[in-house]
Every structure is written in structure tokens, then in C-alpha cells.
Motif scaffolding. Structure first.
Motif, short mmCIF file in Angstrom:
data_model
loop_
_atom_site.label_atom_id
_atom_site.label_comp_id
_atom_site.label_asym_id
_atom_site.label_seq_id
_atom_site.Cartn_x
_atom_site.Cartn_y
_atom_site.Cartn_z
N LEU A 3 0.83 -1.20 0.00
CA LEU A 3 0.00 0.00 0.00
C LEU A 3 0.86 1.25 0.00
CD1 LEU A 3 -2.86 1.39 0.47
CD2 LEU A 3 -2.21 1.36 2.87
N LEU A 4 1.85 1.29 0.88
CA LEU A 4 2.73 2.45 0.94
C LEU A 4 3.55 2.60 -0.33
CD1 LEU A 4 3.94 2.20 4.63
CD2 LEU A 4 2.33 3.83 3.69
N LYS A 5 4.08 1.49 -0.81
CA LYS A 5 4.93 1.54 -2.01
C LYS A 5 4.14 2.00 -3.22
CE LYS A 5 6.32 -2.44 -3.20
NZ LYS A 5 6.97 -3.73 -3.40
N PRO A 46 -0.27 7.59 3.79
CA PRO A 46 -0.01 7.17 5.18
C PRO A 46 -1.25 7.24 6.07
CG PRO A 46 1.13 9.22 4.70
CD PRO A 46 0.53 8.76 3.43
N ILE A 47 -2.19 8.12 5.73
CA ILE A 47 -3.41 8.19 6.53
C ILE A 47 -4.22 6.91 6.36
CG2 ILE A 47 -5.59 9.43 6.83
CD1 ILE A 47 -4.06 11.98 6.03
N ILE A 48 -4.30 6.41 5.14
CA ILE A 48 -4.99 5.14 4.88
C ILE A 48 -4.28 4.00 5.60
CG2 ILE A 48 -5.57 3.48 3.07
CD1 ILE A 48 -5.99 5.90 1.21
N ARG A 49 -2.96 4.06 5.65
CA ARG A 49 -2.20 3.03 6.36
C ARG A 49 -2.54 3.03 7.85
NH1 ARG A 49 0.92 1.37 10.14
NH2 ARG A 49 2.88 0.36 9.80
N VAL A 50 -2.68 4.22 8.45
CA VAL A 50 -3.02 4.31 9.87
C VAL A 50 -4.44 3.78 10.10
CG1 VAL A 50 -3.42 5.93 11.77
CG2 VAL A 50 -1.41 6.19 10.34
N ILE A 51 -5.37 4.08 9.19
CA ILE A 51 -6.75 3.59 9.33
C ILE A 51 -6.77 2.06 9.25
CG2 ILE A 51 -9.00 3.54 8.19
CD1 ILE A 51 -8.47 6.49 7.41
N ILE A 52 -6.05 1.50 8.30
CA ILE A 52 -6.01 0.03 8.16
C ILE A 52 -5.36 -0.60 9.39
CG2 ILE A 52 -4.95 -1.84 6.83
CD1 ILE A 52 -5.47 -0.14 4.33
N SER A 53 -4.30 0.02 9.90
CA SER A 53 -3.65 -0.51 11.10
C SER A 53 -4.59 -0.45 12.30
CB SER A 53 -2.38 0.29 11.41
OG SER A 53 -1.44 0.13 10.39
N PHE A 54 -5.37 0.62 12.39
CA PHE A 54 -6.33 0.73 13.50
C PHE A 54 -7.31 -0.43 13.48
CE2 PHE A 54 -10.55 2.20 14.88
CZ PHE A 54 -10.28 2.42 16.21
N ILE A 62 -6.23 13.67 11.60
CA ILE A 62 -7.51 14.25 11.16
C ILE A 62 -7.63 15.70 11.65
CG2 ILE A 62 -10.02 14.10 11.45
CD1 ILE A 62 -9.68 11.05 11.39
N TYR A 63 -7.20 15.95 12.88
CA TYR A 63 -7.26 17.33 13.39
C TYR A 63 -6.36 18.25 12.58
CZ TYR A 63 -6.85 21.39 16.36
OH TYR A 63 -6.84 22.67 16.82
N SER A 64 -5.19 17.78 12.21
CA SER A 64 -4.28 18.64 11.44
C SER A 64 -4.82 18.91 10.04
CB SER A 64 -2.89 18.01 11.36
OG SER A 64 -2.93 16.82 10.58
N LEU A 65 -5.60 17.99 9.49
CA LEU A 65 -6.19 18.23 8.17
C LEU A 65 -7.44 19.10 8.24
CD1 LEU A 65 -5.81 14.72 6.53
CD2 LEU A 65 -4.57 16.78 5.95
#
Length: 179
Positions: A70-72, A140-148, A171-174
Motif C-alpha cells: 500500500l505504501l509503495k 499514510p493516513i490510509i495506512r493508519v486507518i487500516i492498522s487501527f 484528522i485534526y491537522s487536516l
């Protein structure tokens, strides 16, 4: 000179006689866990100081491969979109002289994801570049969601909490700029 003589009288040194005292070292008790680990390593032919990781189960390995891919591929796709938009931009505006006297920010229609998508379908080269940048940020946001969700299904609560904190700050920073 007087100070040195006073020091010598207070602390006499006998440099001519020297003694060497040899004391045997006490042997430490061997830890049974360490000896068991060494024996296990000998039986499995694994060196103890190797950097090899132990094999993971199949579901963990699939998850790690998925996140890595996903990241690559997210970065590669975003980079190609930015490159494509940059080439189109240079084809249209490459011969124009650069005007650096006044700073001009992005137009308002390129400041939101919805505006970027609308103008990209109209054929805007700058919108294609912005879409690539948005994909680069989203990877990377999608990666964090999938990891969650992965940690949630595995019920590793400490990682769920840490991932939730990271996701909340992302999410707050966006969204914080719109509030």
C-alpha cells in the motif's frame, strides 16, 4: 618545593617494593533461562546474535505485505500523477516567463479535494498536480486507518489506543484549518 616535601612526608611511597595480589574470581551462577536459550539455538541452528527475525504466522505476514505494498504503490502512483501533471503544465506554460515580483497562492478552487476533482475533470494541469499531492498525503493516513482496524480485530488494545491517537492528530491537522 616545600609543598612536595610536605606531601611526601604525609604519604610515604615505597616504589622499590611492589606486591602483586592475585585473587581468584568468583564464578557466577549460570542462569537456567540463558542456558536453555543457548541449547535451543544450537538445536535449531540459529546464531544467537543474528538479526534474523523469527517467522511470523501467515496472517501477520499477509498484513505486513499488504501495508508495505500500500505504501509503495501509493507513493509510486502519486509520484506518477504529479509527474504527469507537471509535464502537461510545462507543455502549456513552459515558455512563459516566471514572475516572482508578487506572491500568488493557489486559487480557491484548488484548495479543497472537491474543487481539485472538479477542475481535474475539466482538464486543469494544476489540478492534476494537486491530486497527486493529495494522494501522497492520503497514503499514510490510509495506512493508519487500516492498522487501527487490524489492531482492533486482533484486540491489541495498547496499539489500538496509540493508533487512534495518531489518527486523531492526523484528522485534526487536516480539518483544523477549516474550523
Amino acid at each position: 618545593m616545600v609543598y612536595f616535601d610536605l606531601f611526601r612526608r604525609s604519604f610515604p611511597l615505597n616504589l622499590s617494593k611492589s606486591e602483586v595480589v592475585v585473587e581468584p574470581l568468583q564464578t557466577e551462577e549460570t542462569d537456567s533461562d540463558i542456558t536453555a536459550l543457548k541449547q535451543l539455538a544450537k538445536n535449531a541452528d540459529i546464531p544467537l546474535n543474528s538479526n534474523k527475525s523469527f517467522p511470523k504466522n501467515q496472517s501477520e505476514q499477509k498484513f505486513y505485505n499488504f501495508v508495505g505494498n500500500l505504501l509503495k504503490f501509493g507513493v509510486l502512483i502519486a509520484s506518477f500523477i504529479v509527474l504527469f501533471g507537471g509535464i502537461i503544465y510545462l507543455i502549456h506554460h513552459g515558455c512563459e516567463p516566471a514572475r516572482y515580483q508578487f506572491f500568488r497562492g493557489e486559487p480557491s478552487y484548488l484548495r479543497s479535494p472537491n474543487g481539485v476533482l472538479k477542475t481535474m475533470f475539466l482538464g486543469s494541469d494544476r489540478a492534476i498536480i494537486q491530486l497527486g499531492i493529495l494522494l501522497l498525503i492520503a497514503t499514510p493516513i490510509i495506512r493508519v486507518i487500516i492498522s487501527f482496524f487490524a489492531f482492533l480485530t486482533l484486540r491489541i488494545w495498547s496499539f489500538v489506543l496509540i493508533t487512534l491517537l495518531v489518527l486523531t492528530s492526523l484528522i485534526y491537522s487536516l480539518v483544523g484549518g477549516y474550523l
